[in-house]
Structure formats: structure tokens, C-alpha cells
Design an enzyme around this catalytic site. Structure first.
Site, PDB file in Angstrom:
ATOM      1  N   LEU A 230       0.864  -1.178   0.000  1.00 20.86           N
ATOM      2  CA  LEU A 230       0.000   0.000   0.000  1.00 20.86           C
ATOM      3  C   LEU A 230       0.900   1.226   0.000  1.00 20.86           C
ATOM      4  CD1 LEU A 230      -2.698  -0.966   2.683  1.00 20.86           C
ATOM      5  CD2 LEU A 230      -2.925  -1.074   0.198  1.00 20.86           C
ATOM      6  N   ASP A 231       0.543   2.229  -0.796  1.00 19.15           N
ATOM      7  CA  ASP A 231       1.313   3.473  -0.823  1.00 19.15           C
ATOM      8  C   ASP A 231       1.349   4.106   0.567  1.00 19.15           C
ATOM      9  OD1 ASP A 231       1.637   3.172  -3.538  1.00 19.15           O
ATOM     10  OD2 ASP A 231       0.044   4.586  -4.073  1.00 19.15           O
ATOM     11  N   LEU A 232       2.345   4.951   0.776  1.00 13.66           N
ATOM     12  CA  LEU A 232       2.523   5.647   2.058  1.00 13.66           C
ATOM     13  C   LEU A 232       1.238   6.349   2.499  1.00 13.66           C
ATOM     14  CD1 LEU A 232       4.819   6.423   4.141  1.00 13.66           C
ATOM     15  CD2 LEU A 232       5.026   8.563   2.861  1.00 13.66           C
ATOM     16  N   GLY A 233       0.571   7.013   1.569  1.00 13.12           N
ATOM     17  CA  GLY A 233      -0.619   7.790   1.906  1.00 13.12           C
ATOM     18  C   GLY A 233      -1.916   7.001   1.906  1.00 13.12           C
ATOM     19  N   THR A 234      -1.829   5.706   1.625  1.00 13.94           N
ATOM     20  CA  THR A 234      -3.022   4.856   1.592  1.00 13.94           C
ATOM     21  C   THR A 234      -3.108   4.056   2.884  1.00 13.94           C
ATOM     22  OG1 THR A 234      -2.847   4.647  -0.816  1.00 13.94           O
ATOM     23  CG2 THR A 234      -4.224   3.041   0.316  1.00 13.94           C
TER      24      THR A 234
END
Length: 282
Positions: free
Chosen positions: A129-133
Site C-alpha cells: 500500500l502506498d505511504l498515503g493509503t
């Protein structure tokens, strides 16, 4: 070590490993050489001998040690766990895994704290998962599980559902975005729709239309970096606050993307697992 209950009459160990689980030749060979598969009482089992329904196979093999340094405590919620895998809820702003030796507070560092506190030593994430997700992340607890779950991700049999609030009113009730994604030559971390990019498919469905925004649920067929963010921006509906992908700046100065559900047929437990995360956007 784990058990597997045979549910198909006449299945052989060879068929289980090669046909049902479709393990790689190297892993199958290692299991055979290690005499890793026995009956419940430890009796050796012939690999090409048909097995009766209800037979319990015992798998015993050396499990390697994962190299994530554990945090002092596991401070992330565990939403599901069995002897083969666990599913955690990754917080927004936390990396999935370390990118260098100084990263000690990633999701996998917390997972390893939980694993070690329960006497284990192996944990490997199946996707990212992306950092912001924020939201659900699947983690394998032994190499056989990792091999099978990796293939299931490739074959799109692990259904990953996300929720996002996007700019504007999406007119279509549902749709499919099938556009290749590649790196932006002018920006180190940004991605763009590009003819020379990697194959990427995102399914979307409108859940709710608000005054100036739309809540959508999205299912990934592929797992490209920033895939949902790139695809929604490409069709003119970037995620609210995602300024990297042409959205207007918000008071929060960040975007909200939430991995809200994982669904898959469990390869070891012979059941469908559906795990939902709490705290949806709306």
C-alpha cells in the site's frame, strides 16, 4: 508446521502441491527431499497415492527468518489471523516495508513484533500500500503461503477493494479503466498513463454522489504504483486533495484512499475469507 485436510476424494500429495497449489518446481523438490509431508501421526505418505476425504496431512519444514527488525510493540490493528497469514490495517503515513536500514517504523516492522511475540520468525507482505493509503494488507506467515498468495495476486483471485472520494460528479455508475502506467520522466515519484507503461486495470463503482464530489469503490486487477490515483486523475476525477495528480489543495493537504476489503478463497482452510476494515471515508 501446519495441517491440511483433504476435501477431494483421490487427491494425491503431488496433485495438491503441483496442481491445486501450483507451487514452483524448486519448492516442491525441497519439500520432497525434506520428507516434509506426512500423515497426522507422522507416518510417511506416498506422493502419488490417492488420499481419502478427511485425511489430515502434516507439513513440517524449515522456515527461514525474515529480516525486518521488530518494533518494541505491534501498534497496528490486526484484523484477521490464522496459522498461514494475517491481515493488518496499515495506518496512513506509514510505509509498507523498509526501504533502507534506517526504516524501523514501517508496517512490516510492527508485524514482525507481533510474529516474534508469538514465537514466529517469518512474515512477508503479499502486496503493498502506498505511504498515503491506509487499510488492509495481507501478510504470509510461511514460504508456502507466500508462494501461493503471490500467484493469487498475479491471477487476480485476491479481490482488493478500495474507497476514495474523488473530485467532481462521476456520471457513469460503474466502469473499467484500462490504461498502461509508466514513470513520469519529469518527476521522480510521479506516474503517468503511457503507451509504453505497464498494463493496468482498475474497476470503479459509484457509491454516493455528494455536492461536488463522488464516493467510489475501486477494485484492482493489477497493482501498479499509484494506480488508482493515476487512473482516476486520467478520467478527470482525481482523488480529493491529491495535488500530485491535479486535484485542488484541501485544508488537510493530503488525499484519502482506503483499502477497505480483502476477499479470497483460502488455499489451506478451504473457505472464502472476507475481511473488512473499519472507518470508511463516508
Amino acid at each position: 508446521m501446519f495441517q491440511y485436510e483433504v476435501i477431494k476424494e483421490g487427491l494425491t500429495v503431488e496433485e495438491l502441491l503441483r496442481t491445486k497449489w501450483r507451487l514452483g518446481k524448486k519448492l516442491v523438490h525441497e519439500l520432497r527431499m525434506a520428507k516434509a509431508v506426512t500423515l497426522e501421526d507422522g507416518t510417511p505418505v506416498l506422493w502419488n497415492e490417492p488420499l481419502k476425504v478427511g485425511t489430515h496431512l502434516e507439513f513440517t519444514f524449515e522456515i527461514p527468518t525474515s529480516n525486518y527488525l521488530p518494533t518494541m510493540n505491534c501498534d497496528i490493528p490486526i484484523q484477521y489471523e490464522d496459522e498461514h497469514c494475517l491481515i493488518v490495517s496499515k495506518p496512513k503515513g506509514m510505509a509498507t516495508h523498509p526501504n533502507d536500514i534506517w526504516d524501523r517504523n514501517t508496517c512490516m516492522n510492527h508485524v514482525m513484533a507481533h510474529i516474534k511475540s508469538n514465537g514466529g520468525k517469518y512474515a512477508e507482505h503479499v502486496h503493498r500500500l502506498d505511504l498515503g493509503t491506509k487499510g488492509l494488507l495481507l501478510v504470509a506467515k510461511h514460504p508456502i503461503a507466500k508462494s501461493i498468495f503471490d500467484r493469487m495476486i498475479e491471477e487476480k483471485t485476491i479481490i482488493r477493494t478500495y474507497e476514495a472520494e474523488v473530485q467532481g460528479i462521476v456520471r457513469q455508475d460503474e466502469g473499467v479503466i484500462n490504461e498502461p502506467i509508466g514513470k513520469d520522466r519529469h518527476h521522480a515519484t510521479r506516474r503517468v498513463v503511457s503507451k509504453t507503461g505497464q498494463h493496468a486495470v482498475t474497476h470503479f463503482k459509484v457509491v454516493k454522489r455528494l455536492k461536488n464530489t463522488t464516493i467510489v469503490h475501486l477494485v484492482l486487477e493489477t497493482g501498479r504504483t499509484h494506480q488508482i490515483r493515476v487512473h482516476m486523475s486520467h478520467i478527470g476525477h482525481p482523488i480529493v486533495g491529491d495535488t500530485m495528480y491535479n486535484a485542488r489543495k484541501t485544508a488537510k493537504d493530503n488525499y484519502e484512499l482506503h483499502a477497505i476489503q480483502l476477499e479470497f478463497e483460502h488455499p489451506f482452510l478451504n473457505k472464502v475469507v472476507v475481511v473488512k476494515d473499519q472507518g470508511a471515508i463516508h
